[in-house]
Design a protein around this motif. Sequence first.
Motif, mmCIF file in Angstrom:
data_model
loop_
_atom_site.group_PDB
_atom_site.id
_atom_site.type_symbol
_atom_site.label_atom_id
_atom_site.label_comp_id
_atom_site.label_asym_id
_atom_site.label_seq_id
_atom_site.Cartn_x
_atom_site.Cartn_y
_atom_site.Cartn_z
ATOM 1 N N SER A 169 -17.851 -31.674 -61.222
ATOM 2 C CA SER A 169 -17.019 -31.921 -60.047
ATOM 3 C C SER A 169 -15.839 -30.956 -60.018
ATOM 4 C CB SER A 169 -16.509 -33.363 -60.072
ATOM 5 O OG SER A 169 -15.551 -33.561 -59.048
ATOM 6 N N LEU A 170 -15.489 -30.493 -58.827
ATOM 7 C CA LEU A 170 -14.440 -29.490 -58.694
ATOM 8 C C LEU A 170 -13.052 -30.019 -59.039
ATOM 9 C CD1 LEU A 170 -15.617 -27.597 -55.476
ATOM 10 C CD2 LEU A 170 -15.800 -26.866 -57.863
ATOM 11 N N ALA A 221 -16.339 -33.848 -49.483
ATOM 12 C CA ALA A 221 -14.957 -34.327 -49.544
ATOM 13 C C ALA A 221 -14.934 -35.774 -49.999
ATOM 14 C CB ALA A 221 -14.291 -34.219 -48.172
ATOM 15 N N PRO A 222 -13.847 -36.233 -50.600
ATOM 16 C CA PRO A 222 -13.718 -37.668 -50.865
ATOM 17 C C PRO A 222 -13.841 -38.433 -49.546
ATOM 18 C CG PRO A 222 -12.001 -36.460 -52.019
ATOM 19 C CD PRO A 222 -12.665 -35.483 -51.085
ATOM 20 N N PRO A 223 -14.623 -39.510 -49.512
ATOM 21 C CA PRO A 223 -14.803 -40.260 -48.258
ATOM 22 C C PRO A 223 -13.467 -40.658 -47.640
ATOM 23 C CG PRO A 223 -16.318 -41.053 -49.938
ATOM 24 C CD PRO A 223 -15.382 -40.101 -50.633
ATOM 25 N N GLU A 245 -7.611 -34.469 -59.422
ATOM 26 C CA GLU A 245 -6.860 -33.335 -58.887
ATOM 27 C C GLU A 245 -7.190 -33.045 -57.431
ATOM 28 O OE1 GLU A 245 -6.499 -33.003 -63.249
ATOM 29 O OE2 GLU A 245 -8.045 -33.649 -61.842
ATOM 30 N N ASN A 246 -8.472 -33.126 -57.050
ATOM 31 C CA ASN A 246 -8.809 -32.818 -55.653
ATOM 32 C C ASN A 246 -8.251 -33.878 -54.706
ATOM 33 O OD1 ASN A 246 -10.811 -34.690 -56.642
ATOM 34 N ND2 ASN A 246 -12.107 -34.182 -54.883
ATOM 35 N N GLY A 264 -9.470 -29.435 -52.376
ATOM 36 C CA GLY A 264 -9.767 -30.810 -52.019
ATOM 37 C C GLY A 264 -11.224 -31.205 -52.133
ATOM 38 N N ALA A 265 -12.113 -30.229 -52.321
ATOM 39 C CA ALA A 265 -13.545 -30.530 -52.344
ATOM 40 C C ALA A 265 -13.980 -31.118 -53.681
ATOM 41 C CB ALA A 265 -14.362 -29.276 -52.055
ATOM 42 N N THR A 266 -15.057 -31.901 -53.629
ATOM 43 C CA THR A 266 -15.670 -32.448 -54.837
ATOM 44 C C THR A 266 -16.806 -31.553 -55.327
ATOM 45 O OG1 THR A 266 -15.175 -34.690 -54.077
ATOM 46 C CG2 THR A 266 -16.834 -34.480 -55.792
#
Length: 367
Positions: free
Chosen positions: A153-154, A11-13, A170-171, A56-58
Amino acid sequence: MTDTLEIFAVAPPGLEAALLPEFRALGYKDARYGPGGVTMIGGWPDVWRLNLELRGATKVLARIGTFRAMSLAGLDHRADEFPWADTFYSGTTVRVEASCKRSKIYHAGAATERVEKALRKAGMKPSADGEVTLKIRIEQNIVTLSVDTSGDSLHKRGHKEAVGKAPMRENLAALFLRQAGYDGVEPVLDPMCGSGTFVIEAAEIAAGLQPGRSRSFAFEHLAGFDAQAFEAMRRAVSVVKGPARMFGSDRDAGAIKSAVANANCAGVSALCEFQCHAVADLQRPDGPAGLVIVNPPYGGRIGDKKQLFALYGTLGKTLKERFSGWRVALVTSDAGLAKAAGLPFTQGPAVPHGGLKVWLFQTPPLK
């Protein structure tokens, strides 16, 4: 490839907790969030599904092995014994990345070389441009082997043609929408929409579209990948019908042109309406109140600072006058700029974005 795996969605930190509800919505009740992302136990079909469905995942990492190694010789031995063919086809090109922390093996380059040698013996082809990436983490003498099953990257959905200045990934947009309480039903408006990321992401959520429907993934190169089973996971994309309930505007005609093209490419143009005008000319759409979410300019050149304060002030004044009942969510790196909007904001956790720390500021429904 039906083995049970530890699966880790990056996830983004700062937004790990915001990613967890996506797992719950997919039925993964035992998933847990922690530093860096969300962890769950599952099989390879779950890996495929998470890549396809998570907004939301990277990245999605599959942890394929763990063992202790106290020396490079020990790493040599364990790597030679590891069943690489369970995960990689013979001839697969594999990029190897290693990190070492608080371990007797402290040289990441040497660790990489040892594992690359073992992969060659097993028939794989280590390469800096590998089809898949193997991540080696050595921490407190424990070696963890993980495969990056995503590849790119997702946030790269595969259906975006044009990118504006300082784009929101986008995430990250999906997680900010979730943090702002977006439920897929209410209208969403972005008065500085750029290439349309918030608006299009909201429309895709409303339409129930899979974020990964238009792209390929690294796991498609892994041993045991079942293309037919994976295709069965992809939902057929039906025609998305209006009327529009996602609204974007921007004073830059080029940005609006990009946003329209991106909405068409994503298949959600019927749900989106874009207009070219300044923030001061923003009008409330017909219908129920919803969410205004915006990523205004911030952190610009010192000479632009006065103009930015004026812009935020105009935004706040316009929303207070015309958007009673709407909630506002604003992303910025500068609390002073947020304050200039004059809205009753609360400040969320810091999130790294574009080399800066940004915060999501939110209001209750405006009175």
